[in-house]
Design an enzyme around this catalytic site. Structure first.
Site, PDB file in Angstrom:
ATOM      1  N   CYS A 279       8.894  -9.921   4.248  1.00 46.17           N
ATOM      2  CA  CYS A 279       8.557  -9.970   5.677  1.00 46.17           C
ATOM      3  C   CYS A 279       8.316 -11.434   6.054  1.00 46.17           C
ATOM      4  O   CYS A 279       7.409 -11.755   6.796  1.00 46.17           O
ATOM      5  CB  CYS A 279       7.387  -9.052   6.022  1.00 46.17           C
ATOM      6  SG  CYS A 279       5.888  -9.370   5.094  1.00 46.17           S
TER       7      CYS A 279
ATOM      8  N   PRO B  35       0.790  -1.242   0.000  1.00 43.93           N
ATOM      9  CA  PRO B  35       0.000   0.000   0.000  1.00 43.93           C
ATOM     10  C   PRO B  35       0.822   1.292   0.000  1.00 43.93           C
ATOM     11  O   PRO B  35       0.246   2.368   0.161  1.00 43.93           O
ATOM     12  CB  PRO B  35      -0.817  -0.119   1.291  1.00 43.93           C
ATOM     13  CG  PRO B  35       0.078  -0.905   2.210  1.00 43.93           C
ATOM     14  CD  PRO B  35       0.840  -1.864   1.330  1.00 43.93           C
TER      15      PRO B  35
HETATM   16  C1  LIG Z   1       4.793  -7.031   0.808  1.00 48.20           C
HETATM   17  S1  LIG Z   1       3.618  -6.253  -0.204  1.00 48.20           S
HETATM   18  C2  LIG Z   1       4.383  -4.715  -0.547  1.00 48.20           C
HETATM   19  C3  LIG Z   1       4.329  -3.707   0.584  1.00 48.20           C
HETATM   20  C4  LIG Z   1       4.815  -2.334   0.164  1.00 48.20           C
HETATM   21  N1  LIG Z   1       6.139  -2.371  -0.406  1.00 48.20           N
HETATM   22  C5  LIG Z   1       4.821  -1.341   1.317  1.00 48.20           C
HETATM   23  O1  LIG Z   1       5.861  -1.090   1.893  1.00 48.20           O
HETATM   24  O2  LIG Z   1       3.754  -0.795   1.616  1.00 48.20           O
HETATM   25  C6  LIG Z   1       3.796  -7.109  -1.693  1.00 48.20           C
HETATM   26  C7  LIG Z   1       3.016  -6.520  -2.863  1.00 48.20           C
HETATM   27  O3  LIG Z   1       3.405  -7.216  -4.044  1.00 48.20           O
HETATM   28  C8  LIG Z   1       2.337  -7.117  -4.935  1.00 48.20           C
HETATM   29  N2  LIG Z   1       2.597  -8.084  -6.031  1.00 48.20           N
HETATM   30  C9  LIG Z   1       2.445  -9.423  -6.038  1.00 48.20           C
HETATM   31  N3  LIG Z   1       2.820  -9.935  -7.222  1.00 48.20           N
HETATM   32  C10 LIG Z   1       3.234  -8.891  -7.985  1.00 48.20           C
HETATM   33  C11 LIG Z   1       3.728  -8.766  -9.305  1.00 48.20           C
HETATM   34  N4  LIG Z   1       3.888  -9.841 -10.103  1.00 48.20           N
HETATM   35  N5  LIG Z   1       4.025  -7.542  -9.767  1.00 48.20           N
HETATM   36  C12 LIG Z   1       3.871  -6.442  -8.994  1.00 48.20           C
HETATM   37  N6  LIG Z   1       3.389  -6.505  -7.731  1.00 48.20           N
HETATM   38  C13 LIG Z   1       3.080  -7.711  -7.233  1.00 48.20           C
HETATM   39  C14 LIG Z   1       1.135  -7.379  -4.072  1.00 48.20           C
HETATM   40  O4  LIG Z   1      -0.036  -6.884  -4.680  1.00 48.20           O
HETATM   41  C15 LIG Z   1       1.505  -6.625  -2.806  1.00 48.20           C
HETATM   42  O5  LIG Z   1       0.932  -5.357  -2.788  1.00 48.20           O
END
Ligand SMILES: C[S@@+](CC[C@H](N)C(=O)[O-])C[C@H]1O[C@@H](n2cnc3c(N)ncnc32)[C@H](O)[C@@H]1O
Length: 441
Positions: free
Chosen positions: A376, A257
């Site tokens: 994480c 987010p």
């Molecule tokens: C750990 S969360 C990221 C948290 C964010 N970096 C923060 O600090 O608020 C991982 C994110 O990866 C996204 N995600 C998953 N597969 C993805 C892909 N193939 N390409 C881009 N985003 C992806 C998910 O929708 C999710 O929002």
């Protein structure tokens, strides 16, 4: 309002049932139902739901002792209500008589009047038979974790497994990030003190401020204006680390987010150019909202990080943050539903996805550029195994093991490659970090 307390218990049971039997996330189930509870009951509802999910195995163990025959599948809501009932008697300050009468009434509200007697009898027996004192049972019950996860943690962290399990079951503190564009963490700490809010700093994580007691964000000075954000201090290591090289064109490849991308923008100077992408169209709206509150701008796109051909404009990035999708086993204390929703096989699937995204993003990194791989998770299969596998197959990649400052070293464990912050260390969430550099040929 009559029976408001019973309604809160009934809603808590519906939410717990949606998580334990419906596979929904606790955040999503709460968001769906929270509007139905009276504002004054909201914190009780959250406390009950989090407490019951966190202690799922213990509560189910007691329910098994209290009822003669398992409830029918169609009455799983009453199983959830019993867990809500027992949790109140065991671990809350709710007076026993109120807990019993309102939970019994909740069974009627849930249209199971025929089971109200059973709920009443179980809750009264629980106290009479001193079940709280009869701990024991399987390892799952002792640690309130699924057996597969205890096993996986023991394999990866033989000397630390109990500390990790304990930290996972504790309540997480509230950490803030002072907006470095506006003030230092010490200055924000002083602003909090002016409002009567006590907070501490942490050596090694320069923007972090830890509240001694959690607060609503509306109580925090300047929060709505973007002077501070809510973010665990372990997550704050990412932006500071990536920015040590002073990059000007940066990609945040899994941004939603928007916690870490907001931090990157706060640290970026004149001409700093951030592209923030995420594959989830709904979650990316949160990135826009977060950046808007901070008054900072990035190029934001819904895009698949594993397929740059679809969105990359051809100009390489100086630095990339890959905060990869993962099992989130390092943040169980904030998301106890992970213990119920994750399966043993998830980590292998995630590991393949993480490796695919890492490989794809490497192509859009400039020679001499740095990529910070972050999860994480506390499981090696998603962390050092992924990075090691990548290094073995990419001759132009090397690890840069230099940490952003000396104090942060005390918070981390060195792995075969990369570093792990274990959950609970200095009040932090569990995060894995590895910094990779692309050789200049
Ligand atoms: C750990 S969360 C990221 C948290 C964010 N970096 C923060 O600090 O608020 C991982 C994110 O990866 C996204 N995600 C998953 N597969 C993805 C892909 N193939 N390409 C881009 N985003 C992806 C998910 O929708 C999710 O929002």
């Amino acid at each position: 309002m009559a029976n408001a307390g019973a309604k809160t218990r009934a809603l808590a049971a519906e939410i717990v049932d949606a998580v334990a039997n419906g596979g929904q996330s606790l955040d999503a189930a709460l968001a769906q139902q929270e509007g139905r509870v009276l504002p004054g009951e909201r914190s009780l509802l959250r406390m009950l739901c989090f407490g019951v999910v966190r202690n799922h195995w213990q509560l189910q163990h007691w329910i098994g002792k209290l009822i003669d025959r398992p409830l029918k599948k169609r009455d799983s809501i009453i199983n959830a209500l019993l867990a809500v009932g027992l949790f109140q008697l065991w671990d809350t300050r709710v007076p026993d008589h109120a807990a019993v009468s309102q939970t019994v009434e909740a069974a009627r509200q849930l249209r199971r009047p025929q089971l109200a007697g059973l709920v009443n009898a179980c809750m009264r027996r629980f106290g009479r038979e001193h079940l709280v004192e009869q701990l024991g049972g399987t390892e799952e019950v002792t640690w309130n974790h699924p057996a597969w996860l205890i096993e996986a943690l023991r394999k990866d962290w033989p000397d630390d497994v109990e500390g990790i399990l304990e930290a996972n079951n504790a309540r997480a503190p509230m950490w803030l990030r002072a907006n470095a564009k506006r003030q230092s963490a010490a200055e924000y700490q002083a602003r909090l003190a002016d409002e009567g809010i006590a907070a501490d700093l942490l050596a090694g994580i320069p923007d972090a401020v830890r509240l001694r007691e959690p607060r609503g964000v509306d109580e925090l000075p300047g929060f709505m204006e973007g002077d501070a954000s809510v973010q665990d201090a372990a997550a704050q290591i990412a932006a500071r680390w990536l920015m040590t090289g002073n990059p000007s064109r940066v990609l945040d490849a899994c941004a939603a987010p928007g916690g870490k991308s907001g931090h990157l923008l706060e640290l970026g100077g004149e001409g700093f150019d951030l592209t923030a992408i995420d594959s989830d169209a709904q979650r990316i709206e949160r990135v826009r909202e977060n950046h808007e509150r901070l008054g900072l701008n990035a190029t934001i796109m819904v895009a698949d990080a594993s397929n740059p051909g679809e969105w990359w404009d051809g100009t390489p990035f100086d630095a990339i943050l890959l905060d990869a999708p993962c099992s989130a086993t390092g943040v169980i204390r904030r998301h106890p539903d992970i213990k119920l929703l994750r399966r043993a096989s998830d980590s292998n699937d995630l590991s393949a996805l993480q490796g695919a995204i890492l490989g794809a993003l490497w192509q859009v990194l400039a020679p001499g550029g740095r990529l910070l791989y972050v999860t994480c998770s506390v499981l090696a299969v998603e962390n050092d195994s992924v990075v090691q596998g990548f290094l073995e197959t990419h001759g132009d990649a090397v690890e840069d093991a230099l940490l952003p400052n000396n104090n942060v070293r005390d918070l981390m464990r060195r792995k075969a490659c990369g570093y792990q912050v274990l959950p609970g260390t200095a009040g932090l969430d569990g995060f894995y970090y590895a910094c990779l550099v692309k050789k200049v040929s």
